[in-house]
Write a protein that holds these residues in place. Structure first.
Motif, PDB file in Angstrom:
ATOM      1  N   VAL A 121       7.587   8.967  11.623  1.00 25.87           N
ATOM      2  CA  VAL A 121       6.302   9.454  10.713  1.00 25.87           C
ATOM      3  C   VAL A 121       6.153   8.296   9.982  1.00 25.87           C
ATOM      4  CG1 VAL A 121       5.620  11.040   8.917  1.00 25.87           C
ATOM      5  CG2 VAL A 121       7.518  11.945  10.625  1.00 25.87           C
ATOM      6  N   CYS A 122       5.262   7.309  10.620  1.00 27.39           N
ATOM      7  CA  CYS A 122       5.368   6.025   9.996  1.00 27.39           C
ATOM      8  C   CYS A 122       3.755   5.944   9.300  1.00 27.39           C
ATOM      9  CB  CYS A 122       5.267   4.732  11.078  1.00 27.39           C
ATOM     10  SG  CYS A 122       6.835   5.090  11.866  1.00 27.39           S
ATOM     11  N   SER A 123       3.737   6.280   8.004  1.00 33.57           N
ATOM     12  CA  SER A 123       2.646   6.326   7.170  1.00 33.57           C
ATOM     13  C   SER A 123       3.177   5.941   5.830  1.00 33.57           C
ATOM     14  CB  SER A 123       1.909   7.664   7.471  1.00 33.57           C
ATOM     15  OG  SER A 123       0.874   7.503   6.427  1.00 33.57           O
ATOM     16  N   ILE A 124       2.501   5.142   5.091  1.00 31.22           N
ATOM     17  CA  ILE A 124       2.990   4.719   3.834  1.00 31.22           C
ATOM     18  C   ILE A 124       2.171   5.348   2.769  1.00 31.22           C
ATOM     19  CG2 ILE A 124       3.085   2.614   2.064  1.00 31.22           C
ATOM     20  CD1 ILE A 124       5.220   2.363   4.608  1.00 31.22           C
ATOM     21  N   ASP A 125       2.866   5.975   1.677  1.00 29.80           N
ATOM     22  CA  ASP A 125       2.334   6.588   0.593  1.00 29.80           C
ATOM     23  C   ASP A 125       1.651   5.677  -0.207  1.00 29.80           C
ATOM     24  OD1 ASP A 125       1.657   8.400  -1.456  1.00 29.80           O
ATOM     25  OD2 ASP A 125       3.616   8.109  -2.251  1.00 29.80           O
ATOM     26  N   ARG A 126       0.385   5.497  -0.477  1.00 28.49           N
ATOM     27  CA  ARG A 126      -0.164   4.418  -1.479  1.00 28.49           C
ATOM     28  C   ARG A 126       0.227   4.402  -3.078  1.00 28.49           C
ATOM     29  NH1 ARG A 126      -6.433   5.725   0.620  1.00 28.49           N
ATOM     30  NH2 ARG A 126      -6.039   5.038   2.798  1.00 28.49           N
ATOM     31  N   THR A 127       0.806   5.618  -3.422  1.00 25.31           N
ATOM     32  CA  THR A 127       1.122   5.723  -4.755  1.00 25.31           C
ATOM     33  C   THR A 127       2.475   4.954  -4.963  1.00 25.31           C
ATOM     34  OG1 THR A 127       0.051   7.918  -5.178  1.00 25.31           O
ATOM     35  CG2 THR A 127       1.574   7.201  -6.606  1.00 25.31           C
ATOM     36  N   THR A 128       3.277   5.340  -4.348  1.00 23.60           N
ATOM     37  CA  THR A 128       4.739   4.901  -4.266  1.00 23.60           C
ATOM     38  C   THR A 128       5.172   3.612  -3.425  1.00 23.60           C
ATOM     39  OG1 THR A 128       5.464   6.039  -2.350  1.00 23.60           O
ATOM     40  CG2 THR A 128       5.648   7.071  -4.654  1.00 23.60           C
ATOM     41  N   GLY A 129       4.222   3.469  -2.520  1.00 23.08           N
ATOM     42  CA  GLY A 129       4.716   2.313  -1.629  1.00 23.08           C
ATOM     43  C   GLY A 129       5.661   2.635  -0.582  1.00 23.08           C
ATOM     44  N   TYR A 130       6.226   3.834  -0.493  1.00 23.57           N
ATOM     45  CA  TYR A 130       7.213   4.197   0.340  1.00 23.57           C
ATOM     46  C   TYR A 130       6.963   4.985   1.693  1.00 23.57           C
ATOM     47  CZ  TYR A 130      10.090   3.489  -3.668  1.00 23.57           C
ATOM     48  OH  TYR A 130      10.647   2.980  -4.957  1.00 23.57           O
ATOM     49  N   CYS A 131       7.376   4.875   2.877  1.00 24.25           N
ATOM     50  CA  CYS A 131       7.061   5.558   3.927  1.00 24.25           C
ATOM     51  C   CYS A 131       7.261   7.009   3.632  1.00 24.25           C
ATOM     52  CB  CYS A 131       7.967   5.091   5.215  1.00 24.25           C
ATOM     53  SG  CYS A 131       7.641   6.018   6.981  1.00 24.25           S
ATOM     54  N   PHE A 132       6.646   7.906   4.269  1.00 23.34           N
ATOM     55  CA  PHE A 132       6.535   9.263   4.146  1.00 23.34           C
ATOM     56  C   PHE A 132       7.578  10.127   5.026  1.00 23.34           C
ATOM     57  CE2 PHE A 132       1.758   9.073   3.225  1.00 23.34           C
ATOM     58  CZ  PHE A 132       1.791   9.894   2.116  1.00 23.34           C
ATOM     59  N   GLY A 133       7.956   9.060   6.192  1.00 24.53           N
ATOM     60  CA  GLY A 133       9.084   9.688   6.976  1.00 24.53           C
ATOM     61  C   GLY A 133      10.340   9.319   6.604  1.00 24.53           C
TER      62      GLY A 133
END
Length: 80
Positions: A11-23
């Motif tokens: 699930v390779c997508s980065i949360d723009r707020t935290t900078g962490y990968c959602f997966g």
């Protein structure tokens, strides 16, 4: 050749707020360096991942079909 332990769940997508990968919870830099990190470095990052994932907002980046249909019916269903 030994397999490298990885927290990736594809699930390779980065949360723009935290900078962490959602997966997996890693940053883009950590994902990029993962293969060259030492086992100790990878274990250190992996120990931090559960706490990081708690800070990631778990909403879809776009409206889901189910949410759209509920909105159109007038019965707002929150995205998960």
């Amino acid at each position: 050749m030994n397999a490298i332990e990885s927290p990736c769940i594809l699930v390779c997508s980065i949360d723009r707020t935290t900078g962490y990968c959602f997966g997996c919870g890693r940053t883009q830099a950590e994902i990029g360096r993962w293969i060259v990190m030492t086992p100790a470095e990878r274990r250190t990052v992996m120990a931090e991942l559960p706490a990081r994932l708690e800070t990631v907002e778990r909403r879809p980046r776009r409206e889901t079909r189910r949410a759209r249909m509920a909105r159109e019916r007038g019965t707002a269903e929150p995205d998960r």
